[in-house]
Design a protein around this motif. Sequence first.
Motif, PDB file in Angstrom:
ATOM      1  N   SER A 127       0.821  -1.211   0.000  1.00 48.90           N
ATOM      2  CA  SER A 127       0.000   0.000   0.000  1.00 48.90           C
ATOM      3  C   SER A 127       0.857   1.264   0.000  1.00 48.90           C
ATOM      4  O   SER A 127       2.018   1.257   0.430  1.00 48.90           O
ATOM      5  CB  SER A 127      -0.923   0.015   1.217  1.00 48.90           C
ATOM      6  OG  SER A 127      -0.181   0.242   2.396  1.00 48.90           O
ATOM      7  N   HIS A 128       0.234   2.336  -0.490  1.00 49.50           N
ATOM      8  CA  HIS A 128       0.898   3.635  -0.483  1.00 49.50           C
ATOM      9  C   HIS A 128       1.187   4.063   0.954  1.00 49.50           C
ATOM     10  O   HIS A 128       2.232   4.665   1.236  1.00 49.50           O
ATOM     11  CB  HIS A 128       0.002   4.659  -1.182  1.00 49.50           C
ATOM     12  CG  HIS A 128       0.718   5.917  -1.564  1.00 49.50           C
ATOM     13  ND1 HIS A 128       1.715   5.941  -2.508  1.00 49.50           N
ATOM     14  CD2 HIS A 128       0.578   7.202  -1.115  1.00 49.50           C
ATOM     15  CE1 HIS A 128       2.174   7.174  -2.635  1.00 49.50           C
ATOM     16  NE2 HIS A 128       1.498   7.965  -1.816  1.00 49.50           N
ATOM     17  N   GLU A 129       0.285   3.721   1.878  1.00 49.39           N
ATOM     18  CA  GLU A 129       0.478   4.083   3.288  1.00 49.39           C
ATOM     19  C   GLU A 129       1.705   3.407   3.865  1.00 49.39           C
ATOM     20  O   GLU A 129       2.481   4.016   4.622  1.00 49.39           O
ATOM     21  CB  GLU A 129      -0.766   3.700   4.104  1.00 49.39           C
ATOM     22  CG  GLU A 129      -1.987   4.553   3.849  1.00 49.39           C
ATOM     23  CD  GLU A 129      -2.682   4.200   2.536  1.00 49.39           C
ATOM     24  OE1 GLU A 129      -2.340   3.140   1.947  1.00 49.39           O
ATOM     25  OE2 GLU A 129      -3.535   4.987   2.087  1.00 49.39           O
ATOM     26  N   LEU A 134       5.502  -0.998  -9.037  1.00 49.55           N
ATOM     27  CA  LEU A 134       5.063   0.061  -8.127  1.00 49.55           C
ATOM     28  C   LEU A 134       4.775   1.365  -8.881  1.00 49.55           C
ATOM     29  O   LEU A 134       3.954   2.171  -8.436  1.00 49.55           O
ATOM     30  CB  LEU A 134       6.121   0.304  -7.049  1.00 49.55           C
ATOM     31  CG  LEU A 134       6.278  -0.818  -6.007  1.00 49.55           C
ATOM     32  CD1 LEU A 134       7.491  -0.549  -5.129  1.00 49.55           C
ATOM     33  CD2 LEU A 134       5.018  -0.943  -5.148  1.00 49.55           C
ATOM     34  N   LEU A 135       5.460   1.562  -9.996  1.00 54.35           N
ATOM     35  CA  LEU A 135       5.278   2.790 -10.775  1.00 54.35           C
ATOM     36  C   LEU A 135       4.366   2.589 -11.984  1.00 54.35           C
ATOM     37  O   LEU A 135       4.115   3.538 -12.734  1.00 54.35           O
ATOM     38  CB  LEU A 135       6.636   3.297 -11.252  1.00 54.35           C
ATOM     39  CG  LEU A 135       7.604   3.766 -10.167  1.00 54.35           C
ATOM     40  CD1 LEU A 135       8.992   4.003 -10.745  1.00 54.35           C
ATOM     41  CD2 LEU A 135       7.094   5.025  -9.480  1.00 54.35           C
ATOM     42  N   HIS A 136       3.934   1.336 -12.202  1.00 50.10           N
ATOM     43  CA  HIS A 136       3.109   1.006 -13.368  1.00 50.10           C
ATOM     44  C   HIS A 136       3.824   1.374 -14.658  1.00 50.10           C
ATOM     45  O   HIS A 136       3.256   1.991 -15.572  1.00 50.10           O
ATOM     46  CB  HIS A 136       1.740   1.714 -13.291  1.00 50.10           C
ATOM     47  CG  HIS A 136       1.003   1.452 -12.009  1.00 50.10           C
ATOM     48  ND1 HIS A 136       0.440   0.237 -11.714  1.00 50.10           N
ATOM     49  CD2 HIS A 136       0.768   2.262 -10.943  1.00 50.10           C
ATOM     50  CE1 HIS A 136      -0.137   0.294 -10.525  1.00 50.10           C
ATOM     51  NE2 HIS A 136       0.062   1.516 -10.032  1.00 50.10           N
ATOM     52  N   GLN A 137       5.114   1.001 -14.708  1.00 47.57           N
ATOM     53  CA  GLN A 137       5.949   1.270 -15.870  1.00 47.57           C
ATOM     54  C   GLN A 137       6.655  -0.014 -16.301  1.00 47.57           C
ATOM     55  O   GLN A 137       6.737  -0.969 -15.529  1.00 47.57           O
ATOM     56  CB  GLN A 137       7.004   2.344 -15.541  1.00 47.57           C
ATOM     57  CG  GLN A 137       6.455   3.705 -15.170  1.00 47.57           C
ATOM     58  CD  GLN A 137       7.557   4.680 -14.776  1.00 47.57           C
ATOM     59  OE1 GLN A 137       8.738   4.390 -14.932  1.00 47.57           O
ATOM     60  NE2 GLN A 137       7.162   5.849 -14.278  1.00 47.57           N
ATOM     61  N   PRO A 138       7.190  -0.040 -17.508  1.00 51.86           N
ATOM     62  CA  PRO A 138       8.003  -1.188 -17.920  1.00 51.86           C
ATOM     63  C   PRO A 138       9.301  -1.218 -17.114  1.00 51.86           C
ATOM     64  O   PRO A 138       9.785  -0.175 -16.658  1.00 51.86           O
ATOM     65  CB  PRO A 138       8.295  -0.919 -19.407  1.00 51.86           C
ATOM     66  CG  PRO A 138       7.320   0.122 -19.820  1.00 51.86           C
ATOM     67  CD  PRO A 138       6.995   0.935 -18.604  1.00 51.86           C
TER      68      PRO A 138
END
Length: 503
Positions: free
Chosen positions: A126-128, A146-150
């Motif tokens: 979680s972000h928390e 975590l960054l929703h990136q490749p």
Amino acid sequence: MIPRVLSIAGTDPTGGAGLHADLKAIAAAGGYGMGVVSSLVVQNTQGVQQVHTPEPEFLRAQLKAVSDDVVIDAVKIGMLADETSTQVVVEWLDEVLFSTHESEVPIIVDPVMVASSGDALADSVSHELLHRASIITPNLDELALLLHQPPAKNPDDMVKQAQELAQSTGSLVLAKGGHLPGKDKGNFLVGTSSVIAHAKSPQITTTASHGTGCSLSSALACRIANGDSLPDAVQWSTAWVREALEFGENLQVGHGNGPLDHFHRLRRQAQFSLQVPHSTISSPSRRQAVVPAAGPFTQQLWELAGDALDRFSQESIVPALMQGTLNAEQFHFYVEQDDYYLQVYSSVLARLSSLAPHEEERKMWAKAVTQTITVEQEMHREFPLPNIVEPSPLTLAYTDFLRAEVASDYVVGVAAILPCFWLYAQLSEYLPEEIKDDHPYKLWIETYRDEEFLCATAQALEVMEHQLTHASNAQREQARNAFVRACSLEADFFTQALLIDPR
């Protein structure tokens, strides 16, 4: 003070990852490990098969039991299998840990989302939780998730992603480069705008890397709790994990991706014995000598060197030195001890020269003294040394042994100094075919090909063969014992640098 470090993580019945790895890593890093089980994971070296997560109240009760009784100096958080478990941990951090400690407790969050086998473990970071971390330690894939990136393709991209995560969470990020292409598989400690530390680490080809991420983050937590600066903690943890990977296959655990050896250094220390070996060794040398024996007596000595040769070539600094991966602090320790050793060794050779029965032998040992001093000055000139070098207990044991043996009998004295010639000459066997210009120890290891030294070794072997041919049976037995003892000490001398804490 011994740091008390709590790990919150899932289990691994085969002992290589998760909570089991965390506790080993904490102990290896000098701390006292405590463990709260977040999930019971059915896994082995071949993969994850099942995950059972107890009721949240059970997790809460475990956390309370620890914090009610023990002062916690650092927390490492690993696998949390669901959002409810994560929330329990966040609430405990806020209500108990942060509210009851005057100084900040390091919180290291290792966002375990995918096992090294490729199996998905959790999707509940979680972000928390990340906001409450002092340091987040994702691998390449976890950082991307975590960054929703490749996933990043190079160190620069990985550092940029780590900075993005640091900016969004307010935490530092240890970006782990183990899956990056290229030679450097090291780690970057990154803040919102800069790289705080970079610990280089070479590629380790191994079938035993299970639990690497868990172990690194736990060791990091422990070293920070121990008072290390952040750069020092990153350097120590990275170097320790590299060594643990190098020795992992020796454990022979499982049929898949086995665990690293958390106690590699302790294991070497336990084997690092100063006991006088027997004259008969169970594993005779099968290696071809770079400088061949001068006859049957010296051939017998070579065969007696088997155990020491194996340790010399496999367990000492030799492999890492040749590859250029030896930690700089360990190398400098070796150079300092070598400087002290060579000072004594030259005096021992001078003593042999005075005892030699023939003029040719007296000249040979006297020339060896000059060569030793010249080589010492040339090799050590590149590396700054303190004015006074304090010998380690092992170095002192070796030099005292040489002094004593040379003082007792000429034949025995020659046998005692012979391994320093013969095993050192053997180093040329391990040299890479090409020593690249960026090799950090290029100037040092190039001297192992010195033809003049190889010639001096051959002459020493001829002297030994001649002396043993005309010696009494009692002298031969004493010479064999002295030679084997010196071989063991020579191997230990090249091993001792690995027992110091790398930085």
